[in-house]
Design an enzyme around this catalytic site. Structure first.
Site, PDB file in Angstrom:
ATOM      1  CB  SER A  73       7.018  23.323 -19.163  1.00 56.73           C
ATOM      2  OG  SER A  73       7.983  23.859 -18.308  1.00 56.73           O
ATOM      3  CB  VAL A 268       5.502  29.547 -17.205  1.00 57.30           C
ATOM      4  CG1 VAL A 268       5.590  28.672 -15.971  1.00 57.30           C
ATOM      5  CG2 VAL A 268       6.832  29.622 -17.928  1.00 57.30           C
TER       6      VAL A 268
END
Ligand code: GLU
Length: 404
Positions: A73, A268
């Site tokens: 992300s 993540v």
């Protein structure tokens, strides 16, 4: 030359301070690696690195700064900046909002009125954002993303095919988000194409040095401080930082901004990029995540750096230095020499002096602004207003140099 460089590298207090902070958090083994993308579980959980890159282009690293990991992300604010460069904010905003969702990154959150995802940093918003990239084929569209992120990092980035395959195989929730966005009319590509670009962008491999350079490019108003190349204009860089400040750390973004005070984005894969605007970018990596999905040791390093070195963006600055280098009067002519950044409080100081000079009977005020490095619109407007006011009273204001 080589000797001088070696000597410079040996003495690096920023690297030493960073190494001390990394060491301080090395024994923290809290958290767990992400397993919902199976390939992400297959990492050395102890990897731990940090890098700082200043807007001068100096690189300072500690720990496993060359350890590769997938960007995940952390790619999102950069792709957002690319779409704003391409389409302008208003068009992008028709597809994705600005507001923190207060929900997990993969939540099913579309605004009930507009059908838009709340912001471009949750998965739904990032998939919609990636689908705004134009190009004849899905390959071309991803290539635009890859080359833009590479330009931000200052080197060619490549996809980890195993992670990409793993994300594709297990990405039904993301596909479901894309279908929902499609049904509300905000997805500009097919679900298959949009998620393919998105999965590939998340699977790009980076190091903490890459993330720090990418952050420093945002800090530097869109110019990569290593390659000196302008990668985007100032506005998309500013907007990427704005969305990082409000939404960058999943549903922990509010507390992050209060405690750490640096716009940041985590992924993540265990990476986080953080930025001190106009100063530097930081990249940190450690794959064990907290319950929000942020790297435990990465977040701890950034919090310690912020607290120990006063890096919070809302930390109260020293009073700005006077922009006035000299101010002299001869006969009825006053001459002022200004330098540095001409902003609201600079204009306030200069206006006070101009009004005092006029009250003392001066008929002409000459301002040498050739040493002004940046003039804020607010300051030039104030100067224009006071210039008109003084002209009505028979006082000429003359500029030597250009304030833009
Ligand atoms: N590729 C990951 C996903 O879509 C990115 C998640 C993240 O880093 O927050 O689930």
């Amino acid at each position: 030359m080589t000797d001088e460089r070696d000597a410079r590298a040996e003495v690096d207090p920023i690297r030493d301070a960073l190494a001390a902070v990394v060491d301080r958090h090395r024994s923290n083994h809290a958290g767990a690696v992400a397993t919902y993308i199976p390939e992400l579980a297959d990492v050395d959980t102890d990897g731990f690195g940090a890098s700082v890159v200043s807007v001068h282009g100096r690189v300072h690293s500690a720990g496993d700064a060359d350890r590769p990991f997938t960007i995940q992300s952390v790619s999102k604010p950069f792709v957002y900046a690319l779409t704003i460069s391409d389409l302008g904010l208003d068009e992008v905003h028709r597809h994705v909002g600005f507001e923190p969702s207060g929900e997990p990154f993969n939540a099913i959150s579309l605004d009930p009125d507009t059908g838009r995802p709340d912001n471009p940093l949750i998965n739904a918003g990032a998939i919609v954002t990636s689908a705004l990239i134009d190009g004849p084929t899905v390959r071309d569209r991803f290539e635009r993303v890859r080359s833009f992120l590479s330009a931000c990092a200052g080197r060619e980035l490549h996809v980890d095919d195993d992670v990409f395959e793993s994300e594709t195989a297990t990405g039904d929730r993301n596909r479901a988000l894309a279908y929902l966005a499609n049904s509300s009319g905000v997805l500009r590509q097919s679900v298959g194409d949009a998620t393919e670009v998105y999965f590939r962008q998340c699977s790009l491999v980076v190091t903490t040095e890459d993330l720090a350079v990418m952050g420093a490019t945002l800090a530097n108003g869109g110019v990569n401080p290593l390659t000196k190349r302008r990668v985007m204009s100032e506005r998309p860089a500013m907007l990427a930082l704005s969305i990082m400040a409000t939404c960058g750390m999943y549903d922990h973004s509010g507390e992050w901004m209060a405690r750490v005070g640096l716009p940041a984005k985590s992924g993540v894969g265990g990476g986080i990029v953080a930025v001190q605007p106009a100063q530097f970018g930081v990249g940190v990596y450690s794959p064990r995540l907290d319950s929000w999905g942020n790297s435990v040791r990465g977040a701890a390093v950034l919090q310690t750096l912020s607290e120990d070195f006063d890096l919070h963006v809302f930390d109260h600055p020293d009073e700005s230095r006077s922009p006035v280098v000299s101010w002299t009067t001869e006969d009825d002519v006053t001459s002022g020499v200004l330098r540095g950044e001409f902003d609201l409080i600079s204009a306030e100081t200069v206006i006070d002096r101009m009004l005092a000079a006029a009250a003392d009977g001066n008929r002409r005020i000459e301002l040498d602004v050739t040493g002004v490095t940046r003039a804020r619109t607010v300051a030039t407007e104030l100067l224009r207003v006071i210039g008109r006011h003084l002209a009505d009273r028979g006082v000429d204001v003359v500029l030597d140099g250009d304030l833009g």
